[in-house]
Write an enzyme that holds these catalytic residues in place. Structure first.
Site, PDB file in Angstrom:
ATOM      1  N   ASP A  17      16.532 -18.661  -8.773  1.00  0.00           N
ATOM      2  CA  ASP A  17      16.334 -20.114  -8.760  1.00  0.00           C
ATOM      3  C   ASP A  17      15.589 -20.568 -10.014  1.00  0.00           C
ATOM      4  O   ASP A  17      14.791 -19.819 -10.577  1.00  0.00           O
ATOM      5  CB  ASP A  17      15.558 -20.504  -7.489  1.00  0.00           C
ATOM      6  CG  ASP A  17      15.724 -21.977  -7.141  1.00  0.00           C
ATOM      7  OD1 ASP A  17      16.588 -22.648  -7.747  1.00  0.00           O
ATOM      8  OD2 ASP A  17      14.989 -22.462  -6.263  1.00  0.00           O
ATOM      9  N   ASN A  19      17.201 -22.359 -12.792  1.00  0.00           N
ATOM     10  CA  ASN A  19      18.008 -22.554 -14.003  1.00  0.00           C
ATOM     11  C   ASN A  19      17.961 -24.006 -14.485  1.00  0.00           C
ATOM     12  O   ASN A  19      17.833 -24.269 -15.681  1.00  0.00           O
ATOM     13  CB  ASN A  19      19.474 -22.197 -13.745  1.00  0.00           C
ATOM     14  CG  ASN A  19      19.688 -20.728 -13.458  1.00  0.00           C
ATOM     15  OD1 ASN A  19      18.784 -19.930 -13.621  1.00  0.00           O
ATOM     16  ND2 ASN A  19      20.888 -20.376 -13.022  1.00  0.00           N
ATOM     17  N   GLY A  20      18.083 -24.933 -13.527  1.00  0.00           N
ATOM     18  CA  GLY A  20      18.103 -26.358 -13.874  1.00  0.00           C
ATOM     19  C   GLY A  20      16.787 -26.794 -14.497  1.00  0.00           C
ATOM     20  O   GLY A  20      16.769 -27.485 -15.521  1.00  0.00           O
ATOM     21  N   ARG A  21      15.684 -26.359 -13.888  1.00  0.00           N
ATOM     22  CA  ARG A  21      14.369 -26.746 -14.420  1.00  0.00           C
ATOM     23  C   ARG A  21      14.112 -26.118 -15.780  1.00  0.00           C
ATOM     24  O   ARG A  21      13.521 -26.733 -16.660  1.00  0.00           O
ATOM     25  CB  ARG A  21      13.261 -26.346 -13.427  1.00  0.00           C
ATOM     26  CG  ARG A  21      13.072 -27.379 -12.314  1.00  0.00           C
ATOM     27  CD  ARG A  21      12.315 -26.814 -11.147  1.00  0.00           C
ATOM     28  NE  ARG A  21      13.188 -25.965 -10.331  1.00  0.00           N
ATOM     29  CZ  ARG A  21      12.762 -25.188  -9.360  1.00  0.00           C
ATOM     30  NH1 ARG A  21      11.467 -25.106  -9.102  1.00  0.00           N
ATOM     31  NH2 ARG A  21      13.616 -24.490  -8.652  1.00  0.00           N
ATOM     32  N   TRP A  22      14.593 -24.906 -15.976  1.00  0.00           N
ATOM     33  CA  TRP A  22      14.449 -24.233 -17.270  1.00  0.00           C
ATOM     34  C   TRP A  22      15.104 -25.086 -18.358  1.00  0.00           C
ATOM     35  O   TRP A  22      14.544 -25.308 -19.424  1.00  0.00           O
ATOM     36  CB  TRP A  22      15.095 -22.851 -17.205  1.00  0.00           C
ATOM     37  CG  TRP A  22      14.950 -22.019 -18.438  1.00  0.00           C
ATOM     38  CD1 TRP A  22      13.975 -21.103 -18.698  1.00  0.00           C
ATOM     39  CD2 TRP A  22      15.811 -22.026 -19.588  1.00  0.00           C
ATOM     40  NE1 TRP A  22      14.165 -20.534 -19.940  1.00  0.00           N
ATOM     41  CE2 TRP A  22      15.285 -21.087 -20.503  1.00  0.00           C
ATOM     42  CE3 TRP A  22      16.967 -22.737 -19.932  1.00  0.00           C
ATOM     43  CZ2 TRP A  22      15.878 -20.835 -21.736  1.00  0.00           C
ATOM     44  CZ3 TRP A  22      17.551 -22.497 -21.158  1.00  0.00           C
ATOM     45  CH2 TRP A  22      17.012 -21.550 -22.045  1.00  0.00           C
ATOM     46  N   ARG A  30      21.832 -28.985 -17.621  1.00  0.00           N
ATOM     47  CA  ARG A  30      21.587 -27.958 -16.594  1.00  0.00           C
ATOM     48  C   ARG A  30      22.453 -26.711 -16.788  1.00  0.00           C
ATOM     49  O   ARG A  30      22.009 -25.593 -16.569  1.00  0.00           O
ATOM     50  CB  ARG A  30      21.861 -28.540 -15.193  1.00  0.00           C
ATOM     51  CG  ARG A  30      20.838 -29.568 -14.742  1.00  0.00           C
ATOM     52  CD  ARG A  30      21.196 -30.105 -13.350  1.00  0.00           C
ATOM     53  NE  ARG A  30      21.284 -29.029 -12.384  1.00  0.00           N
ATOM     54  CZ  ARG A  30      20.237 -28.559 -11.689  1.00  0.00           C
ATOM     55  NH1 ARG A  30      19.050 -29.102 -11.832  1.00  0.00           N
ATOM     56  NH2 ARG A  30      20.401 -27.573 -10.837  1.00  0.00           N
ATOM     57  N   HIS A  34      22.123 -22.418 -16.565  1.00  0.00           N
ATOM     58  CA  HIS A  34      22.975 -21.465 -15.850  1.00  0.00           C
ATOM     59  C   HIS A  34      23.493 -20.391 -16.810  1.00  0.00           C
ATOM     60  O   HIS A  34      23.581 -19.224 -16.448  1.00  0.00           O
ATOM     61  CB  HIS A  34      24.139 -22.182 -15.164  1.00  0.00           C
ATOM     62  CG  HIS A  34      23.707 -23.127 -14.081  1.00  0.00           C
ATOM     63  ND1 HIS A  34      22.796 -22.768 -13.110  1.00  0.00           N
ATOM     64  CD2 HIS A  34      24.046 -24.420 -13.818  1.00  0.00           C
ATOM     65  CE1 HIS A  34      22.609 -23.807 -12.292  1.00  0.00           C
ATOM     66  NE2 HIS A  34      23.342 -24.813 -12.708  1.00  0.00           N
ATOM     67  N   SER A  62      25.442 -20.873  -3.051  1.00  0.00           N
ATOM     68  CA  SER A  62      25.327 -21.057  -1.599  1.00  0.00           C
ATOM     69  C   SER A  62      26.402 -22.028  -1.115  1.00  0.00           C
ATOM     70  O   SER A  62      26.944 -22.815  -1.895  1.00  0.00           O
ATOM     71  CB  SER A  62      23.937 -21.606  -1.243  1.00  0.00           C
ATOM     72  OG  SER A  62      23.843 -22.983  -1.576  1.00  0.00           O
ATOM     73  N   ASN A  65      25.610 -25.405  -2.107  1.00  0.00           N
ATOM     74  CA  ASN A  65      25.715 -25.765  -3.533  1.00  0.00           C
ATOM     75  C   ASN A  65      26.978 -26.570  -3.859  1.00  0.00           C
ATOM     76  O   ASN A  65      27.055 -27.211  -4.907  1.00  0.00           O
ATOM     77  CB  ASN A  65      25.639 -24.519  -4.428  1.00  0.00           C
ATOM     78  CG  ASN A  65      24.263 -23.901  -4.520  1.00  0.00           C
ATOM     79  OD1 ASN A  65      24.110 -22.698  -4.690  1.00  0.00           O
ATOM     80  ND2 ASN A  65      23.213 -24.723  -4.423  1.00  0.00           N
ATOM     81  N   ARG A 191      11.008 -20.823   0.011  1.00  0.00           N
ATOM     82  CA  ARG A 191      11.889 -20.996   1.174  1.00  0.00           C
ATOM     83  C   ARG A 191      13.078 -20.054   1.041  1.00  0.00           C
ATOM     84  O   ARG A 191      13.330 -19.492  -0.019  1.00  0.00           O
ATOM     85  CB  ARG A 191      12.353 -22.457   1.297  1.00  0.00           C
ATOM     86  CG  ARG A 191      13.034 -23.002   0.065  1.00  0.00           C
ATOM     87  CD  ARG A 191      13.525 -24.440   0.269  1.00  0.00           C
ATOM     88  NE  ARG A 191      13.975 -25.018  -0.998  1.00  0.00           N
ATOM     89  CZ  ARG A 191      13.233 -25.811  -1.765  1.00  0.00           C
ATOM     90  NH1 ARG A 191      12.010 -26.160  -1.382  1.00  0.00           N
ATOM     91  NH2 ARG A 191      13.704 -26.290  -2.901  1.00  0.00           N
TER      92      ARG A 191
END
Ligand code: IPE
Ligand code: IPE
Ligand code: MG
Length: 247
Positions: A17, A19-22, A30, A34, A62, A65, A191
């Site tokens: 988890d 990738n987007g924030r990176w 985004r 990825h 997922s 997703n 989570r």
């Protein structure tokens, strides 16, 4: 110090988890996150094996997703196909067995095709397995398993009175896989996001703030070292786990 071989978790599962924030932190789209995430997949696949792990499960896409913006979903599917095509030779050279869990029959045809080719070409490797969770969700897995189990009961192959976890779990996608010993989630979220909910009943968890594109072999090694400091009791008490002679 690297963990000693006997304490290395046999099966490590990772919720990749962040990738987007990176990407966002760098002002990039985004999908760039990825792309970098795929590089981490390559590094970590080999790093895990170097550290003595025998099975690595990566949560790559997922069921939920699909709800992302259409262009991101499309880009993720293209990236997945590109990654698999590029890795086929490497998997064969490095003797990595590939398998999947999830409703792969709902993935784009191009992805399904390269998955089948790779799974077939690597099925005889026994030392190390990479499991990609693709279009995976625990709740869907339970529904699929319940349906298959009910069909088996109706066909007389299973007896309802003999139902147990041992008989039912054979209908999960993970039927012939060991349960994960260690589950890691990157990016600081704590989570499960519908990942291996039943199989992780007695897994150890490591949550790290590191974003997936920044995750390194050293981070994996640290997570395994953390795992080594835990005592897995499976409902028992500490004294029952250590034979008196070993104290
Ligand atoms: C994980 O990174 C990759 C997938 C879920 C496919 P995210 O895309 O969820 O990254 P964040 O959580 O938005 O940072
Ligand atoms: C979980 O990450 C799914 C994968 C890593 C493939 P998400 O980023 O989709 O999870 P939520 O939505 O933040 O719980
Ligand atoms: Mg996320």
């Amino acid at each position: 110090m690297p963990p000693s071989a006997e304490n290395v978790p046999h099966h490590v599962a990772i919720i990749m988890d962040g990738n987007g924030r990176w990407a966002k932190q760098r002002g990039l789209p985004r999908i760039e996150g990825h792309r970098r995430g795929v590089e981490t997949v390559r590094t970590v696949t080999l790093a895990a094996r170097d550290l003595g792990v025998r099975m690595l499960t990566l949560y790559a896409f997922s069921i939920e997703n699909w709800k992302r913006p259409q262009d991101e979903v499309g880009a993720l599917m293209s990236l997945l196909e590109y990654y698999l095509k590029k890795e086929l030779d490497t998997f064969i050279r490095d003797r990595v067995r590939l398998r999947t869990i999830g409703r792969t029959e709902e993935l784009p045809a191009g992805v399904q095709k390269i998955l089948q080719t790779t799974i077939e070409a690597t099925k005889h490797f026994t030392d190390y397995t990479l499991v990609l969770a693709l279009n995976y969700g625990s709740r869907t897995e339970v529904v699929d398993a319940a349906r298959a189990y009910a069909a088996a009961v109706a066909a007389g192959k299973e007896k309802l009175n003999d139902s147990s976890w041992a008989t039912f779990s054979r209908y999960l996608y993970t039927a012939d896989m060991p349960e994960p010993d260690l589950v890691i989630r990157t990016s600081g979220e704590t989570r499960m996001s519908n990942f291996l909910l039943l199989q992780a009943a007695y897994s150890e968890f490591v949550f790290t703030p590191v974003l997936w594109p920044d995750f390194t072999k050293a981070d994996l090694s640290a997570a395994i070292a953390d795992y080594n400091r835990r005592e897995r009791r499976f409902g028992q008490i500490s004294e029952q786990l250590k034979p008196a002679a070993a104290k």
